[in-house]
Design a protein around this motif. Structure first.
Motif, PDB file in Angstrom:
ATOM      1  N   HIS A 208       0.868  -1.188  -0.087  1.00 41.97           N
ATOM      2  CA  HIS A 208       0.130  -0.123   0.023  1.00 41.97           C
ATOM      3  C   HIS A 208       0.763   1.069  -0.167  1.00 41.97           C
ATOM      4  CE1 HIS A 208      -3.701  -2.098   0.249  1.00 41.97           C
ATOM      5  NE2 HIS A 208      -3.316  -2.702   1.310  1.00 41.97           N
ATOM      6  N   GLU A 209       1.950   1.236   0.793  1.00 39.85           N
ATOM      7  CA  GLU A 209       2.848   2.516   0.651  1.00 39.85           C
ATOM      8  C   GLU A 209       3.536   2.634  -0.651  1.00 39.85           C
ATOM      9  OE1 GLU A 209       4.339   0.010   4.292  1.00 39.85           O
ATOM     10  OE2 GLU A 209       2.832  -0.346   2.608  1.00 39.85           O
ATOM     11  N   GLU A 210       3.873   1.559  -1.351  1.00 35.42           N
ATOM     12  CA  GLU A 210       4.369   1.865  -2.680  1.00 35.42           C
ATOM     13  C   GLU A 210       3.381   2.337  -3.625  1.00 35.42           C
ATOM     14  OE1 GLU A 210       4.850  -1.285  -6.331  1.00 35.42           O
ATOM     15  OE2 GLU A 210       4.035  -1.735  -4.589  1.00 35.42           O
ATOM     16  N   ILE A 211       2.042   1.964  -3.330  1.00 38.98           N
ATOM     17  CA  ILE A 211       0.907   2.730  -4.432  1.00 38.98           C
ATOM     18  C   ILE A 211       0.639   4.214  -4.111  1.00 38.98           C
ATOM     19  CG2 ILE A 211      -1.604   2.296  -4.929  1.00 38.98           C
ATOM     20  CD1 ILE A 211      -1.285  -0.727  -4.219  1.00 38.98           C
ATOM     21  N   ALA A 212       0.683   4.367  -2.821  1.00 41.51           N
ATOM     22  CA  ALA A 212       0.631   5.781  -2.394  1.00 41.51           C
ATOM     23  C   ALA A 212       1.626   6.582  -2.987  1.00 41.51           C
ATOM     24  CB  ALA A 212       0.386   5.755  -0.870  1.00 41.51           C
TER      25      ALA A 212
ATOM     26  N   ALA B  36      -1.809  10.297 -13.598  1.00 42.43           N
ATOM     27  CA  ALA B  36      -2.202   8.961 -13.932  1.00 42.43           C
ATOM     28  C   ALA B  36      -3.504   8.605 -13.119  1.00 42.43           C
ATOM     29  CB  ALA B  36      -1.226   8.083 -13.564  1.00 42.43           C
ATOM     30  N   ARG B  37      -4.509   7.759 -13.747  1.00 43.11           N
ATOM     31  CA  ARG B  37      -5.516   7.292 -13.184  1.00 43.11           C
ATOM     32  C   ARG B  37      -5.291   6.253 -11.990  1.00 43.11           C
ATOM     33  NH1 ARG B  37      -8.679   5.064 -18.447  1.00 43.11           N
ATOM     34  NH2 ARG B  37      -6.453   4.437 -18.930  1.00 43.11           N
ATOM     35  N   ASP B  38      -4.152   5.437 -12.101  1.00 37.46           N
ATOM     36  CA  ASP B  38      -4.071   4.423 -11.160  1.00 37.46           C
ATOM     37  C   ASP B  38      -2.368   4.068 -11.536  1.00 37.46           C
ATOM     38  OD1 ASP B  38      -4.302   2.543 -13.390  1.00 37.46           O
ATOM     39  OD2 ASP B  38      -6.309   2.351 -12.781  1.00 37.46           O
ATOM     40  N   TYR B  39      -1.780   2.914 -10.656  1.00 36.85           N
ATOM     41  CA  TYR B  39      -0.438   2.603 -11.121  1.00 36.85           C
ATOM     42  C   TYR B  39      -0.482   1.996 -12.357  1.00 36.85           C
ATOM     43  CZ  TYR B  39       3.829   0.541  -8.826  1.00 36.85           C
ATOM     44  OH  TYR B  39       5.062  -0.027  -8.479  1.00 36.85           O
ATOM     45  N   LEU B  40      -1.432   1.125 -12.867  1.00 43.65           N
ATOM     46  CA  LEU B  40      -1.031   0.759 -14.088  1.00 43.65           C
ATOM     47  C   LEU B  40      -1.067   1.730 -15.338  1.00 43.65           C
ATOM     48  CD1 LEU B  40      -1.089  -2.121 -15.757  1.00 43.65           C
ATOM     49  CD2 LEU B  40      -3.646  -1.813 -16.154  1.00 43.65           C
TER      50      LEU B  40
ATOM     51  N   GLY C 249       3.135  -8.820 -23.727  1.00 37.32           N
ATOM     52  CA  GLY C 249       4.388  -9.246 -23.233  1.00 37.32           C
ATOM     53  C   GLY C 249       4.863  -8.679 -21.900  1.00 37.32           C
ATOM     54  N   ALA C 250       3.907  -8.379 -21.452  1.00 37.74           N
ATOM     55  CA  ALA C 250       4.529  -7.490 -19.806  1.00 37.74           C
ATOM     56  C   ALA C 250       4.303  -8.553 -19.195  1.00 37.74           C
ATOM     57  CB  ALA C 250       3.279  -6.211 -19.515  1.00 37.74           C
ATOM     58  N   LEU C 251       5.051  -8.781 -17.978  1.00 32.71           N
ATOM     59  CA  LEU C 251       5.208  -9.523 -16.649  1.00 32.71           C
ATOM     60  C   LEU C 251       4.994  -8.558 -15.584  1.00 32.71           C
ATOM     61  CD1 LEU C 251       8.322 -11.695 -17.775  1.00 32.71           C
ATOM     62  CD2 LEU C 251       6.013 -11.968 -18.463  1.00 32.71           C
ATOM     63  N   LEU C 252       4.136  -8.640 -14.908  1.00 27.67           N
ATOM     64  CA  LEU C 252       3.835  -7.732 -13.899  1.00 27.67           C
ATOM     65  C   LEU C 252       3.800  -8.276 -12.547  1.00 27.67           C
ATOM     66  CD1 LEU C 252       0.669  -5.788 -15.482  1.00 27.67           C
ATOM     67  CD2 LEU C 252       3.071  -5.039 -15.591  1.00 27.67           C
ATOM     68  N   GLY C 253       4.998  -8.115 -11.840  1.00 32.19           N
ATOM     69  CA  GLY C 253       5.212  -8.848 -10.641  1.00 32.19           C
ATOM     70  C   GLY C 253       4.390  -8.425  -9.347  1.00 32.19           C
ATOM     71  N   HIS C 254       3.877  -9.487  -8.720  1.00 31.66           N
ATOM     72  CA  HIS C 254       3.195  -9.169  -7.326  1.00 31.66           C
ATOM     73  C   HIS C 254       1.551  -8.860  -7.657  1.00 31.66           C
ATOM     74  CE1 HIS C 254       6.784  -9.559  -5.195  1.00 31.66           C
ATOM     75  NE2 HIS C 254       7.329  -8.686  -5.794  1.00 31.66           N
ATOM     76  N   ALA C 255       1.189  -7.859  -8.096  1.00 29.03           N
ATOM     77  CA  ALA C 255      -0.182  -7.321  -8.354  1.00 29.03           C
ATOM     78  C   ALA C 255      -1.218  -7.909  -7.501  1.00 29.03           C
ATOM     79  CB  ALA C 255      -0.426  -8.203  -9.854  1.00 29.03           C
ATOM     80  N   ILE C 256      -0.616  -7.421  -6.071  1.00 29.52           N
ATOM     81  CA  ILE C 256      -1.856  -7.804  -5.040  1.00 29.52           C
ATOM     82  C   ILE C 256      -2.920  -6.959  -4.774  1.00 29.52           C
ATOM     83  CG2 ILE C 256      -1.615  -8.400  -2.439  1.00 29.52           C
ATOM     84  CD1 ILE C 256       1.402  -8.680  -2.812  1.00 29.52           C
ATOM     85  N   HIS C 257      -2.696  -5.609  -5.079  1.00 31.36           N
ATOM     86  CA  HIS C 257      -3.701  -4.634  -4.587  1.00 31.36           C
ATOM     87  C   HIS C 257      -4.258  -4.043  -5.796  1.00 31.36           C
ATOM     88  CE1 HIS C 257      -2.435  -5.496  -0.444  1.00 31.36           C
ATOM     89  NE2 HIS C 257      -1.086  -5.294  -0.826  1.00 31.36           N
ATOM     90  N   LEU C 258      -4.648  -4.783  -6.867  1.00 30.85           N
ATOM     91  CA  LEU C 258      -5.235  -3.952  -8.182  1.00 30.85           C
ATOM     92  C   LEU C 258      -6.403  -3.592  -7.949  1.00 30.85           C
ATOM     93  CD1 LEU C 258      -3.790  -7.010 -10.458  1.00 30.85           C
ATOM     94  CD2 LEU C 258      -2.678  -4.729 -10.303  1.00 30.85           C
ATOM     95  N   THR C 259      -6.988  -2.476  -8.703  1.00 30.11           N
ATOM     96  CA  THR C 259      -8.242  -1.949  -8.606  1.00 30.11           C
ATOM     97  C   THR C 259      -8.843  -2.711  -9.643  1.00 30.11           C
ATOM     98  OG1 THR C 259      -7.675  -0.305 -10.277  1.00 30.11           O
ATOM     99  CG2 THR C 259      -7.331   0.362  -8.077  1.00 30.11           C
ATOM    100  N   ASP C 260     -10.365  -2.575  -9.715  1.00 25.23           N
ATOM    101  CA  ASP C 260     -11.134  -3.175 -10.789  1.00 25.23           C
ATOM    102  C   ASP C 260     -10.821  -2.862 -12.084  1.00 25.23           C
ATOM    103  OD1 ASP C 260     -12.372  -4.608  -8.624  1.00 25.23           O
ATOM    104  OD2 ASP C 260     -14.108  -3.208  -8.420  1.00 25.23           O
TER     105      ASP C 260
END
Length: 428
Positions: free
Chosen positions: A233-237, A246-250, A262-273
């Motif tokens: 969460h700290e990283e996302i903030a 940006a609308r969000d991290y992605l 071809g994108a490899l997205l590591g972790h992806a725990i707290h994704l928005t809808d």
């Protein structure tokens, strides 16, 4: 011609999507024929011994002949700092990762760590790794050189950072582009090696650097791109503060040309809808790193929900934030995370994630991660009774998955009876 005898398991479908009996074939007395580094045939031991009477036979008894494990997200430069105590993500980077990675401009140090890393992962039955290196081209050269001497199929790339890191670990937008392009042209497609464009994550790259790497990817769409997303969460903030438009991290990655199949997205725990929907829409890959997610307190990956949505998901150790080089331990951690989310994973699903599932995230299922004819002969031979504790539990098994599950939960490098890469035995 080589003929390996043992139990075999072949997936005919994704066990997350198909009924288990319809997605796997188990041969209790099976065999794998190898010729010119490829799998030539898979079947019963009786049939293949009759068909290839002149083949050199290696009989592994009741051991399981499996595709070699595919570790879809790792940091080989963190080998020496694995299992360092007590930090969250950003503190982990500043306290352990960045000081260690600063040493990789020394080719001798990079070589020594790369050699140790591959010795460890081979001992654990892993035949393909996807690694972040450091900003130093020497770190990439060391990684690929050590892999090539062992005949491994591996992927990796120079980690790019031009802010929020020590001066000794910062490049620039231009040098990140130039170094990455030169390394890509030197290594991609050489032997069994593949280059991956590698911005570490949004907080350590300026918009100019992300855009430069996005341009490089557009010029070379044949390679993959790896980065991190929504780990804590700290990283996302932090990302929201650094990229307020940006609308969000992605969206940070997409705006700079760093989102695609071809994108490899590591972790992806707290994704928005929205992020989940968009990742699925472009068919990017999500890489689950369960030992790391628990070790540094990141959160619980939503395997059931993301699979239900149709995401492409692989499994990874994330060493050294992850606490083990073993994909067996990683499968066990994935099981535990799923239990905490109320959706336990079947042993077949775990095994598929560590082999074919991870290969699919790399778009390499036609080459690795399966026992299909014509794929690379990258194999791990698993002793399903490697310790007294495992053996006494497996002795009560009523089917192959009851026999495999104790090794998933309690196995380590003692369970790896042999490892083959490109048709050559690396561990026996």
């Amino acid at each position: 011609m080589q003929l390996l005898l043992g139990q075999t398991i072949r997936f005919t479908a994704n066990p997350f999507k198909e009924h288990l009996p319809d997605s796997v074939i188990h041969e209790a007395q099976g065999a794998v024929a190898i010729e010119n580094g490829k799998i030539a045939e898979v079947g019963s031991a009786h049939d293949l011994r009759s068909r290839y009477p002149q083949a050199k036979v290696t009989d592994y008894g009741d051991a399981l002949i499996s595709p070699g494990f595919v570790d879809a997200h790792a940091h080989y430069p963190q080998t020496a700092i694995i299992a360092s105590w007590g930090k969250r993500l950003i503190d982990w980077l500043n306290s352990y990762t960045f000081p260690e990675e600063s040493r990789f401009g020394d080719p001798d140090h990079a070589r020594d760590i790369a050699e140790t890393y591959f010795d460890l992962v081979i001992a654990a039955g892993t035949t393909t790794t996807v690694s972040y290196c450091t900003i130093h081209p020497e770190s990439v050269d060391a990684y690929f050189t050590a892999a090539a001497t062992r005949g491994l199929r591996v992927l990796g790339g120079k980690t790019c950072m031009d802010r929020n890191a020590p001066d000794s670990l910062q490049d620039t937008a231009q040098s990140a582009y130039d170094d990455s392009k030169a390394l890509l042209e030197r290594w991609h497609g050489t032997d069994r090696l593949s280059y991956v464009i590698t911005p570490r994550f949004a907080p350590t790259s300026t918009p100019d650097q992300l855009a430069a790497l996005g341009s490089l990817w557009a010029e070379h769409p044949e390679v993959l791109m790896q980065t991190h997303i929504s780990e804590q969460h700290e990283e996302i903030a932090w990302v929201a503060d650094l990229f307020p438009d940006a609308r969000d991290y992605l969206d940070v990655y997409e705006r700079h040309g760093l989102l695609g199949p071809g994108a490899l997205l590591g972790h992806a725990i707290h994704l928005t809808d929205r992020e989940r929907d968009r990742i699925r829409e472009v068919d990017a890959s999500l890489i689950h790193c369960p030992t790391s997610n628990m070790f540094i307190g990141s959160g619980l990956f939503d395997m059931a929900g993301l699979m239900e949505q149709g995401h492409r998901i692989g499994l990874a150790t994330d060493t050294g934030g992850g606490s083990s080089f073993s994909m067996l331990r990683t499968m066990a951690a994935a099981y535990e995370v799923a239990q905490l989310r109320g959706h336990p994973l079947h042993p077949a699903q775990l095994w598929w994630l560590a082999t074919e599932g991870s290969a699919r995230t790399l778009r390499m299922e036609d080459r690795i991660g399966t026992l299909e004819v014509g794929t690379d002969a990258d194999l791990a031979v698993i002793d399903l009774a490697s310790t007294q504790a495992i053996a006494q539990r497996a002795a009560r098994a009523e089917d192959i998955w009851q026999a495999v599950f104790p090794t998933i939960m309690m196995g380590d490098d003692r369970a790896i009876k042999a490892v083959w890469a490109n048709g050559t035995c690396l561990k026996s």
